[in-house]
Design a protein around this motif. Structure first.
Motif, PDB file in Angstrom:
ATOM      1  N   ALA A 245      61.843  54.044  30.472  1.00 20.31           N
ATOM      2  CA  ALA A 245      60.805  54.888  31.079  1.00 20.31           C
ATOM      3  C   ALA A 245      61.271  56.345  31.165  1.00 20.31           C
ATOM      4  N   GLN A 246      62.536  56.554  31.498  1.00 20.01           N
ATOM      5  CA  GLN A 246      63.057  57.918  31.570  1.00 20.01           C
ATOM      6  C   GLN A 246      63.103  58.567  30.193  1.00 20.01           C
ATOM      7  N   LYS A 247      63.450  57.772  29.176  1.00 20.15           N
ATOM      8  CA  LYS A 247      63.445  58.308  27.814  1.00 20.15           C
ATOM      9  C   LYS A 247      62.035  58.707  27.391  1.00 20.15           C
TER      10      LYS A 247
ATOM     11  N   VAL B  73      60.734  62.434  26.413  1.00 16.96           N
ATOM     12  CA  VAL B  73      60.039  62.735  25.161  1.00 16.96           C
ATOM     13  C   VAL B  73      58.727  63.463  25.449  1.00 16.96           C
ATOM     14  N   ILE B  74      57.994  62.995  26.457  1.00 13.06           N
ATOM     15  CA  ILE B  74      56.723  63.642  26.829  1.00 13.06           C
ATOM     16  C   ILE B  74      56.986  65.065  27.319  1.00 13.06           C
TER      17      ILE B  74
END
Length: 135
Positions: free
Chosen positions: A85-87, A91-92
């Motif tokens: 989720a952190q990745k 990215v967002i």
């Protein structure tokens, strides 16, 4: 820089440039790697060119690359482990920042075109382009 950011930002900028230059010389003395001398001379060239020319956003990106090259080799490395989720969030966020950077770059060129149109007294074109640039 003092005009747009005031004297506090000018002082921060001068300290950052000076610290980076000194860090580059220290790294050169320790490692005898000519890359650090090249980066330090590039930093001096950037400051001189910025003194005589307006500084657009891409030129600040070049400064950022020079500063990173001078500052980061003196720091220790660390590994950051991110969850999925952190990745995804990173990215967002990276995509959003890339979009904002491109929008700033394009709007800067559009405002230059609007300025030229203003000089030729084509006010309708100035209105259209400046509205699009600020959108």
């Amino acid at each position: 820089l003092a005009v747009t950011g005031g004297l506090p930002w000018l002082l921060v900028f001068i300290v950052l440039i000076s610290w980076s230059f000194i860090q580059g010389l220290i790294l050169y003395i320790k490692s005898k790697d000519l890359l650090f001398v090249a980066l330090a001379v590039s930093l001096i060239a950037w400051v001189i060119s910025a003194g005589f020319n307006p500084v657009p956003i891409p030129q600040y990106i070049v400064l950022l690359i020079i500063l990173i090259g001078l500052i980061l080799p003196g720091t220790s490395t660390a590994e950051i482990k991110l969850t999925t989720a952190q990745k995804g969030g990173a990215v967002i966020l990276g995509g959003f920042l890339l979009y904002c950077g491109l929008a700033l770059l394009v709007s800067e060129h559009m405002l230059g075109i609007a300025r030229n149109s203003y000089n030729y007294e084509d006010y309708q074109k100035v209105y259209r382009i400046s509205r699009l640039a600020y959108a």
